[in-house]
Design a protein around this motif. Structure first.
Motif, short mmCIF file in Angstrom:
data_model
loop_
_atom_site.label_atom_id
_atom_site.label_comp_id
_atom_site.label_asym_id
_atom_site.label_seq_id
_atom_site.Cartn_x
_atom_site.Cartn_y
_atom_site.Cartn_z
N ASP A 1 37.85 -15.81 69.05
CA ASP A 1 37.16 -14.52 69.27
C ASP A 1 38.06 -13.46 69.90
OD1 ASP A 1 34.86 -15.31 68.09
OD2 ASP A 1 33.78 -15.76 69.94
N SER A 2 39.31 -13.81 70.21
CA SER A 2 40.23 -12.76 70.65
C SER A 2 41.56 -12.98 69.94
CB SER A 2 40.41 -12.79 72.17
OG SER A 2 41.21 -13.87 72.52
N TYR A 3 42.32 -11.89 69.81
CA TYR A 3 43.58 -11.95 69.08
C TYR A 3 44.72 -11.46 69.97
CZ TYR A 3 47.29 -10.93 65.79
OH TYR A 3 48.51 -10.90 65.17
N ARG A 4 45.77 -12.26 70.06
CA ARG A 4 47.01 -11.84 70.72
C ARG A 4 48.17 -12.23 69.82
NH1 ARG A 4 43.53 -9.98 73.14
NH2 ARG A 4 43.16 -9.84 75.38
N TYR A 5 49.28 -11.50 69.95
CA TYR A 5 50.46 -11.86 69.16
C TYR A 5 50.99 -13.22 69.58
CZ TYR A 5 50.78 -6.94 67.76
OH TYR A 5 50.54 -5.71 67.24
N SER A 6 51.45 -13.98 68.60
CA SER A 6 52.09 -15.26 68.90
C SER A 6 53.05 -15.57 67.76
CB SER A 6 51.04 -16.36 69.00
OG SER A 6 50.44 -16.57 67.74
N THR A 7 53.89 -16.58 67.97
CA THR A 7 54.80 -17.00 66.88
C THR A 7 54.01 -17.96 66.00
OG1 THR A 7 56.54 -16.88 68.54
CG2 THR A 7 57.14 -17.87 66.45
N ASN A 8 53.04 -17.41 65.31
CA ASN A 8 52.09 -18.26 64.57
C ASN A 8 52.64 -18.67 63.21
OD1 ASN A 8 51.88 -15.47 63.92
ND2 ASN A 8 49.96 -15.85 62.85
N VAL A 9 53.49 -19.69 63.22
CA VAL A 9 54.01 -20.20 61.94
C VAL A 9 53.48 -21.60 61.70
CG1 VAL A 9 56.11 -18.84 61.64
CG2 VAL A 9 56.15 -20.82 63.15
N GLU A 10 53.30 -21.92 60.43
CA GLU A 10 52.85 -23.26 60.04
C GLU A 10 53.50 -23.58 58.69
OE1 GLU A 10 48.59 -22.92 59.66
OE2 GLU A 10 48.74 -21.86 57.76
N PRO A 11 53.60 -24.86 58.35
CA PRO A 11 54.20 -25.20 57.05
C PRO A 11 53.43 -24.56 55.89
CG PRO A 11 53.98 -27.15 58.43
CD PRO A 11 53.24 -26.05 59.13
N ALA A 12 54.15 -24.18 54.85
CA ALA A 12 53.53 -23.55 53.68
C ALA A 12 52.86 -24.60 52.80
CB ALA A 12 54.60 -22.81 52.90
N ARG A 13 52.19 -24.12 51.77
CA ARG A 13 51.59 -24.97 50.72
C ARG A 13 50.49 -25.89 51.22
NH1 ARG A 13 55.02 -24.36 46.23
NH2 ARG A 13 57.17 -23.95 46.78
N ARG A 14 49.85 -25.57 52.33
CA ARG A 14 48.69 -26.36 52.77
C ARG A 14 47.46 -25.52 52.50
NH1 ARG A 14 51.27 -29.60 57.41
NH2 ARG A 14 53.14 -30.14 56.24
N VAL A 15 46.53 -26.06 51.76
CA VAL A 15 45.32 -25.29 51.47
C VAL A 15 44.55 -25.08 52.77
CG1 VAL A 15 43.13 -25.30 50.23
CG2 VAL A 15 45.19 -26.22 49.14
N ALA A 16 44.27 -23.81 53.06
CA ALA A 16 43.53 -23.49 54.28
C ALA A 16 42.09 -23.17 53.89
CB ALA A 16 44.17 -22.28 54.97
N ALA A 17 41.15 -23.79 54.59
CA ALA A 17 39.73 -23.54 54.29
C ALA A 17 39.21 -22.43 55.20
CB ALA A 17 38.94 -24.82 54.51
N THR A 18 38.40 -21.55 54.63
CA THR A 18 37.72 -20.54 55.43
C THR A 18 36.21 -20.73 55.25
OG1 THR A 18 37.48 -18.90 53.67
CG2 THR A 18 39.57 -18.88 54.89
N GLU A 19 35.42 -19.90 55.93
CA GLU A 19 33.96 -19.99 55.77
C GLU A 19 33.53 -19.64 54.34
OE1 GLU A 19 35.40 -18.76 58.38
OE2 GLU A 19 34.47 -19.70 60.15
N ALA A 20 34.43 -18.98 53.57
CA ALA A 20 34.03 -18.52 52.24
C ALA A 20 34.78 -19.20 51.10
CB ALA A 20 34.24 -17.01 52.15
N GLY A 21 35.86 -19.91 51.42
CA GLY A 21 36.63 -20.50 50.33
C GLY A 21 37.94 -21.07 50.84
N THR A 22 39.02 -20.87 50.08
CA THR A 22 40.33 -21.41 50.47
C THR A 22 41.43 -20.43 50.09
OG1 THR A 22 40.58 -22.50 48.33
CG2 THR A 22 39.66 -23.83 50.13
N TRP A 23 42.60 -20.62 50.70
CA TRP A 23 43.79 -19.86 50.32
C TRP A 23 45.02 -20.72 50.66
CZ3 TRP A 23 47.45 -18.59 54.09
CH2 TRP A 23 47.02 -18.73 55.43
N GLY A 24 46.18 -20.29 50.14
CA GLY A 24 47.43 -20.84 50.63
C GLY A 24 47.96 -22.08 49.93
N ALA A 25 47.50 -22.35 48.69
CA ALA A 25 48.00 -23.56 48.01
C ALA A 25 49.47 -23.43 47.64
CB ALA A 25 47.17 -23.83 46.76
N GLY A 26 49.91 -22.20 47.33
CA GLY A 26 51.30 -22.02 46.88
C GLY A 26 52.02 -20.97 47.71
N VAL A 27 53.28 -20.79 47.39
CA VAL A 27 54.09 -19.79 48.08
C VAL A 27 53.83 -18.41 47.47
CG1 VAL A 27 56.49 -19.03 48.21
CG2 VAL A 27 55.87 -21.33 48.97
N LEU A 28 53.59 -18.39 46.15
CA LEU A 28 53.23 -17.14 45.47
C LEU A 28 51.74 -17.21 45.16
CD1 LEU A 28 56.16 -16.92 42.89
CD2 LEU A 28 55.97 -15.72 45.09
#
Ligand code: HEM
Length: 325
Positions: free
Chosen positions: A20-47
């Motif tokens: 519920d709050s946002y601050r800058y961080s070094t928010n990196v994570e490995p690519a190509r992992r499908v991320a689930a949201t409340e509405a669907g998914t994103w992030g399966a590929g690099v493009l």
């Protein structure tokens, strides 16, 4: 609310807030992992290719025709530019099977893309074989903006890039700058060590390693070109939108999915920026997003809101999101 009823723009939207709050961080994570949201998914590929593909590539062509300085390449970045093209074309071929074809015979490559009516052959490393150069071809095929960073003297340098959809910065201005200098205008991150840690992390990336992060801001209308160069065209809308009854349709959450890839031949870091826009009204169709964006916006420190260009309209946005609850 079932995801089935939501449009693709929403189901594939990379909603960026995990709290519920946002601050800058070094928010990196490995690519190509499908991320689930409340509405669907994103992030399966690099493009990511979506329903905006043709529209966004046409817009990029227009922006580049009007202002070729959006594409920059210092002379020593030739190898890195070819490296980016030869890394990402196979990736695009895998992302768009059936409508693209890549043929590789030694250094001789042929590329066909039926969606963009492209058919070309070139010799890798030979600029004369590819009019416009590798970055221009790449930018005509992928929705992502691209920056290439050279690594030398213990720093990363933004020495090449094709960026037509910048969120209030300029590739033409930033070319040749160090990573720390590029981030000069960002509040808080220097004192907090965020950019220093990010640069150290990026400099340790090994060939082929791929990471990703998200970044966000807000934009009036579905305007992808909010580069510094066009500031006079879009900046005042941030004030005018406040009293516009169409505010929930005009104001968009703008999320960038950024990929960071160490290229194998040149050792450059390839930084891909893919921009997604979702209006407040579209976003409010997902109750968890409506609530969370309202809370995050209301809580955001003023210096961060000011830097992101949200100060004028954030109160009106929060009011609308709360009323829609
Ligand atoms: C802006 C962090 C990688 C270029 C920012 C901002 C943050 C940040 C926190 C402020 C964003 C906002 O509030 O809207 C990071 C981190 C990175 C990273 C943690 C890697 C882990 C990169 C790379 C580039 C880059 C590789 C390529 C040159 C920029 C630019 C801006 C920016 C041009 C806008 C600065 C301006 O206002 O002129 N970054 N960044 N970033 N970043 Fe990065």
């Amino acid at each position: 609310m079932t995801a089935v009823l939501l449009p693709e723009r929403t189901t594939r939207f990379p909603f960026p807030f995990a709290a519920d709050s946002y601050r800058y961080s070094t928010n990196v994570e490995p690519a190509r992992r499908v991320a689930a949201t409340e509405a669907g998914t994103w992030g399966a590929g690099v493009l990511d290719v979506d329903g905006e593909y043709a529209t966004e590539l046409a817009l990029r062509r227009e922006v580049l025709a009007a202002d070729p300085t959006r594409c920059q390449q210092l002379p020593h970045m030739r190898v890195a530019a070819w490296d980016a093209l030869t890394t990402l074309l196979p990736e695009l071929a895998a992302t768009l099977p059936g409508v693209t074809a890549l043929r590789v015979r030694g250094d001789r490559w042929s590329w066909r893309n039926d969606l963009t009516a492209t058919s070309t052959s070139f010799t890798v490393g030979d600029d004369d074989s590819l009019p416009g150069g590798p970055l221009a071809l790449l930018g005509s095929q992928i929705q992502e903006d691209v920056v290439l960073l050279d690594q030398r003297e213990g720093s990363l340098w933004a020495d090449a890039g094709l960026v037509t959809f910048a969120a209030d910065w300029s590739m033409g201005f930033d070319v040749g700058m160090r990573f720390l200098e590029v981030h000069g205008p960002v509040p808080r991150v220097h004192e907090a060590g965020v950019v220093q840690r990010a640069e150290q992390f990026l400099m340790r990336l090994q060939p082929g390693q791929e990471y990703r992060r998200t970044n966000w801001t807000m934009t009036v209308d579905r305007r992808l070109d909010t580069s510094t160069e066009t500031y006079p065209v879009w900046a005042r809308d941030r004030r005018l939108v406040v009293d516009d009854p169409a505010l929930p349709d005009r104001l968009h959450l703008r999320v960038e999915v950024q990929h960071l890839i160490r290229l194998g031949v040149s050792n450059a870091v390839c930084f891909l920026i893919r921009t997604y826009l979702l209006s407040l009204r579209e976003l409010a169709a997902v109750p968890a997003w409506r609530r969370r964006l309202g809370v995050v916006l209301a809580e955001l420190p003023e210096d961060v809101a000011e830097y992101k260009g949200l100060s004028r309209f954030r109160g009106a946005a929060v009011d609308w999101l709360r009323a829609a609850d």
